[in-house]
Every structure is written in structure tokens, then in C-alpha cells.
Write an enzyme that holds these catalytic residues in place. Structure first.
Site, PDB file in Angstrom:
ATOM      1  N   PHE A 125      -6.092  -0.646   5.313  1.00 54.02           N
ATOM      2  CA  PHE A 125      -4.716  -0.605   4.822  1.00 54.02           C
ATOM      3  C   PHE A 125      -4.307   0.813   4.433  1.00 54.02           C
ATOM      4  O   PHE A 125      -3.157   1.213   4.644  1.00 54.02           O
ATOM      5  CB  PHE A 125      -4.554  -1.550   3.634  1.00 54.02           C
ATOM      6  N   GLU A 172       0.807  -1.211   0.000  1.00 54.67           N
ATOM      7  CA  GLU A 172       0.000   0.000   0.000  1.00 54.67           C
ATOM      8  C   GLU A 172       0.846   1.270   0.000  1.00 54.67           C
ATOM      9  O   GLU A 172       0.454   2.295  -0.574  1.00 54.67           O
ATOM     10  CB  GLU A 172      -0.936   0.013   1.209  1.00 54.67           C
TER      11      GLU A 172
END
Length: 343
Positions: free
Chosen positions: A112, A87
Site C-alpha cells: 500500500f 494511505e
């Protein structure tokens, strides 16, 4: 698909020892039986908009299928970037593409983005004022998996970040309208995403989404429910249930959490004699409820009463969504019951 250390079979026994509710925790629909739905509104809206705006690109962190971005990827394969389970790389790449004149839509799960990639969103995107749209699935309590996937505090995390607009749409109708609206809106945007078969609600009320605008969906003399996201759908259902008891409930939908439409909130909350209830699919800490309360306090607006419906300041259980929504007070019946008690 990522597995959680908290993950277990998606079922829970009710607190009262009632029947066990079972469902697929990851793909459970938020729609009630028989409710109208629309499949993958975000993916279809973005794919359609990309035909008009060649600068749009889509990025995903190994979750295109689970954020409905796979629809965009299929239609525009040369403009789709699969970044893998990374991410921080996802957000950095989106920032780089924005610097080169592209309009990136970066998708992942809300947990995330908020927990793993916050510093990269802050330093690479928000501080630089870049035009990146961060669209994240599984906001709040929309999955039966446990704390590793439940983004119950994402709005609280992002509200303090300058240069970031925060959107929490209610249904498929609003998501479809929000995609071109946030694409046209300059700067970074974080939008919570309902994915899969998403309920259709607001089209019945002639609703039109506008960035930064709160809108009254229905009026009511006894209580004003100020809500965002899927809780607006629940608020409308609760208002119907309360009507049978002679309680007239209004619903003010606040799709933009930041910047908050303070003028509309102050006007509606300032109408005398009404209990004000803020309902959100988020912890009661740091979300819409506290934003509304602070707005009222700073401006000297004192409603007849003020209450919050939201998730507790805790790590939540895993299990079937219907059971969890009842347990934590954000189901339609739980909301209606709370408002009856407060009145």
C-alpha cells in the site's frame, strides 16, 4: 482486516504432488521449528524509544495490529493516530506532523505504501526532505496472499526516489537496533518490517546495526552471499548446509539498500576466486541484486562469477509460505541447491 480478491484458503499442492502444506497465510511465522523468536520487536522498540523522545508519534492506516504498532498505541495513546484505510492521507498527515517538529512513524503494508501512496511519499515527504519514518509489513514474499498483498517490487519502486533511505532488516535483533538508529537518522526512511514472532539470528554473531553499513557475518573462501532482510537468515542456514559438502560460504549482510555501502561490497566481492551470489526477498528486477551488479560493473570489479537468488518477474501464487518459498527458490534448501549447481 482487508480481504484480497486473490485470497483463497492458504494451501497449495507441491509441484511434485507431495503433501499439502497448510498455514495461516497472514500470520505464518518465518521461524523454523524450534528457532528462537522475539514478539513484535518493532512495536516494543518504538514504545520504549518514545519514552525518551516525546516528539515521536505513530500513525497507521487501519493496520496497527498487523504492523505491531498497537503496542505503541497502548503505551502512548495520546500520540497514536488511526488514519483509516487511506494511505495517501496517512503519508500526508505524517508530512504535516514532521513540519510541526514531530517525528512520525507511519506504518502500513508495503504494497500500500509503494503502490497506493508513492506520489504522496514523493511530493509531500521526500522532495521536502521531511523527517518521516515509513515502516511497512509484509515485504516481498512474507504472506501467502497473492499479488494484492505481496510487495515483491517495493524496493525497485523506491530505489529511484531521491532523499529516501531504504532499510531491509534481517531479524528481531536488528529491528530492535534499527528503530532508534533510523529515528536518529535525518530525513525520510523506508524500512521493511518483519512483524509478529520474528526470528532471532544476528545476536549470535555479535552484530550491530548501522545505517548505511554492510557487514560480514561469516567469511568463506568459495562463495560470497550478499543478502538483505530475511534472506540473510536463509543465507546463514544455507552456508551451514553447504559446509557438509565441503563448500565454504561467506555471508555479507546489506541491511541498507540505499545508500548502498559500495566500498564494503567492492572490497568483499573483489577478493579473488569466489562466486558472488546476491540473495533477496524481492523481484530480481530493480532490487539489491541489480544494485550490486551495477556497482561492480561501474567500478570494474569482476568476481569469479555472479548469480542472483530472488523472486521472478511475475505475479506470484497464493498459498502456504513454505511451499511458496520452495517454489520460488528462496527457501534455505532451494538456496543451497542453487549454489551447489552453480559451483
Amino acid at each position: 482486516m482487508r480481504r484480497s480478491k486473490y485470497e483463497r484458503p492458504a494451501h497449495l499442492t507441491g509441484e511434485s504432488g507431495g503433501p499439502r502444506l497448510t498455514t495461516s497465510a497472514m500470520i505464518a511465522s518465518l521461524a523454523a521449528p524450534g528457532q528462537r523468536t522475539q514478539s513484535a520487536p518493532f512495536g516494543h522498540a518504538l514504545a520504549a524509544l518514545a519514552h525518551e523522545r516525546p516528539e515521536i508519534v505513530g500513525l497507521s492506516a487501519d493496520l496497527a495490529k498487523y504492523t505491531d504498532l498497537h503496542i505503541f498505541a497502548k503505551e502512548h495513546p495520546d500520540r497514536f493516530y488511526q488514519m483509516g484505510m487511506a494511505e495517501q492521507v496517512l503519508m500526508s498527515a505524517a508530512a504535516g506532523l514532521a513540519r510541526e517538529g514531530f517525528l512520525p512513524f507511519a506504518t502500513t503494508y508495503a504494497v500500500f505504501a509503494a503502490r497506493r501512496a508513492y506520489d504522496f511519499i514523493c511530493m509531500a515527504i521526500a522532495e521536502e526532505g521531511l523527517n518521516v519514518k515509513i515502516v511497512c509489513a509484509l515485504p516481498g514474499l512474507t504472506t501467502g496472499y497473492g499479488p494484492s498483498h505481496q510487495a515483491t517490487e517495493d524496493i525497485a519502486i523506491f530505489r529511484g526516489l531521491p532523499n529516501l533511505t531504504i532499510i531491509d532488516p534481517c531479524d528481531a535483533h536488528e529491528i530492535t537496533q534499527a528503530v532508534p538508529a533510523i529515528a536518529a537518522h535525518p530525513g525520510a526512511v523506508y524500512m521493511r518490517l518483519l512483524r509478529g514472532n520474528v526470528p532471532l539470528v544476528l545476536d549470535e554473531y555479535g552484530y550491530t546495526f548501522e545505517v548505511g553499513k554492510a557487514k560480514t557475518i561469516r567469511d568463506g573462501r568459495d562463495v560470497l552471499i550478499i543478502s538483505s532482510g530475511l534472506m540473510t537468515m536463509r543465507a546463514l542456514e544455507a552456508a551451514d548446509a553447504l559446509k557438509a559438502d565441503g563448500i565454504d560460504a561467506g555471508v555479507l549482510h546489506v541491511a541498507t539498500i540505499k545508500p548502498l555501502d559500495e566500498a564494503t561490497i567492492l572490497r568483499e566481492a573483489g577478493r579473488g576466486g569466489r562466486l558472488v551470489v546476491v540473495a533477496e526477498n524481492h523481484t530480481v528486477v530493480g532490487g539489491l541484486g541489480e544494485a550490486v551488479a551495477a556497482t561492480l560493473l561501474r567500478n570494474g570489479t569482476v568476481p569469479h562469477g555472479f548469480r542472483q537468488i530472488g523472486l521472478p518477474d511475475a505475479f506470484l501464487d497464493a498459498g502456504a509460505l513454505p511451499t511458496l518459498h520452495d517454489r520460488y527458490g528462496i527457501s534455505t534448501s532451494a538456496m543451497a541447491g542453487s549454489i551447489r549447481a552453480w559451483l
